[in-house]
Each structure stands twice: as structure tokens, then as C-alpha cells.
Design a protein around this motif. Sequence first.
Motif, mmCIF file in Angstrom:
data_model
loop_
_atom_site.group_PDB
_atom_site.id
_atom_site.type_symbol
_atom_site.label_atom_id
_atom_site.label_comp_id
_atom_site.label_asym_id
_atom_site.label_seq_id
_atom_site.Cartn_x
_atom_site.Cartn_y
_atom_site.Cartn_z
ATOM 1 N N GLU A 53 -11.049 88.796 15.688
ATOM 2 C CA GLU A 53 -11.065 89.321 16.608
ATOM 3 C C GLU A 53 -10.721 90.787 16.535
ATOM 4 O OE1 GLU A 53 -9.701 89.616 21.118
ATOM 5 O OE2 GLU A 53 -10.483 87.797 19.152
ATOM 6 N N GLY A 99 -13.965 92.842 16.248
ATOM 7 C CA GLY A 99 -14.587 92.340 17.878
ATOM 8 C C GLY A 99 -13.827 93.665 19.120
ATOM 9 N N GLU A 100 -12.773 94.175 18.382
ATOM 10 C CA GLU A 100 -11.922 94.789 19.502
ATOM 11 C C GLU A 100 -11.983 96.530 18.681
ATOM 12 O OE1 GLU A 100 -8.149 94.349 18.426
ATOM 13 O OE2 GLU A 100 -8.188 92.371 19.759
ATOM 14 N N GLN A 133 -15.899 97.144 20.134
ATOM 15 C CA GLN A 133 -15.744 96.687 21.747
ATOM 16 C C GLN A 133 -14.837 98.871 22.048
ATOM 17 O OE1 GLN A 133 -16.988 95.571 24.562
ATOM 18 N NE2 GLN A 133 -16.323 96.909 25.873
ATOM 19 N N ARG A 134 -14.344 99.311 20.898
ATOM 20 C CA ARG A 134 -13.521 100.113 21.103
ATOM 21 C C ARG A 134 -14.819 101.547 20.954
ATOM 22 N NH1 ARG A 134 -8.350 98.210 18.888
ATOM 23 N NH2 ARG A 134 -9.612 98.745 17.187
ATOM 24 N N LEU A 164 -17.889 100.744 21.453
ATOM 25 C CA LEU A 164 -19.195 100.857 22.353
ATOM 26 C C LEU A 164 -18.758 101.393 23.746
ATOM 27 C CD1 LEU A 164 -21.376 99.821 24.161
ATOM 28 C CD2 LEU A 164 -20.276 97.816 24.204
ATOM 29 N N GLU A 165 -17.468 101.424 24.076
ATOM 30 C CA GLU A 165 -16.967 102.472 25.445
ATOM 31 C C GLU A 165 -16.604 103.828 24.930
ATOM 32 O OE1 GLU A 165 -13.006 100.621 25.829
ATOM 33 O OE2 GLU A 165 -14.069 98.835 26.344
ATOM 34 N N GLU A 217 -20.432 104.849 25.254
ATOM 35 C CA GLU A 217 -20.991 104.526 26.469
ATOM 36 C C GLU A 217 -20.660 106.426 27.548
ATOM 37 O OE1 GLU A 217 -19.781 100.963 28.093
ATOM 38 O OE2 GLU A 217 -20.666 100.246 27.418
#
Length: 137
Positions: free
Chosen positions: A99, A102-103, A106-107, A109-110, A113
Motif C-alpha cells: 500500500e 502504491g501510494e 501514485q504521487r 505519477l501525478e 503528469e
Amino acid sequence: MDIISQLQEQVNTIAALAFNTFGTLQRDAPPVRLSPNYRDPVAPLSDDTINIAEQPKLMSAALVQAAKQFDMLVSALPLSEGGEEAQFRRIAELEAENEAVGEELQRQLEAAEEELRQVQELFKQAADNCLNLKRPD
């Protein structure tokens, strides 16, 4: 090859032997009379009659040998230490770690982007500036 792959290979071997054994038994089974209303079936006479009688024994022996090999591989698996409770704790730890990773992904990836949007905006501005330049007359 690791032990899990060996176990999978052995399961595949057992399955293949079982399918071949059952198929051979079906193929070579002698004809039987289904009802007294039917005539007696005629058994085909061939030189393979002796081989047909031995084949199930050989196939059964191969199946038993494969099962023993599987049992040997299972017994070679390492035992878990600490019992079931320790396994549940370890699973919970791994899920928490998963987890967190994964977080973090995600950070990242953001952030990537957002950086892509900024680069695209700068590229658009640079392209507009190049198009708006006039050649000296």
C-alpha cells in the motif's frame, strides 16, 4: 528450477499420465454386452492382446511413480516458521508495504503528469513564439 516450478511440472506430468491412462483404457477396453437383446460383441483378435494386458499395469506404475515424486517435492518445501499467526502477520506487513509503495508510485505519477503538462505548455509557447517571429524585410 525452483521447487514451485518443479511442483507445477510434476502436476502437469501427473495430469498427462492420467489422461493418457484413461484414454488408453477406454480405447483398449474389450467390448461388453450391453443388453441380452444384443448379440455377443466380437472381440478383435490381434497380436497386441498381450501388450494390452500389460499396458494398464505399466501406466499405473508410471502414475504412482509420478505421485511419489510429487510427494517428495512437497516434503522438500520449507516449513513456515511461527505457524499460521506468523504467516498472517507477515501477510499484513507485506500488504501495508504494498500500500505504501502504491501510494508513492501514485504521487510520482501525478508529479510526472504535472511535469508533462508544464513541458507541453512550454513547447506550445515556444512554437507560438517561433510562428510569431517576422523576418526582417
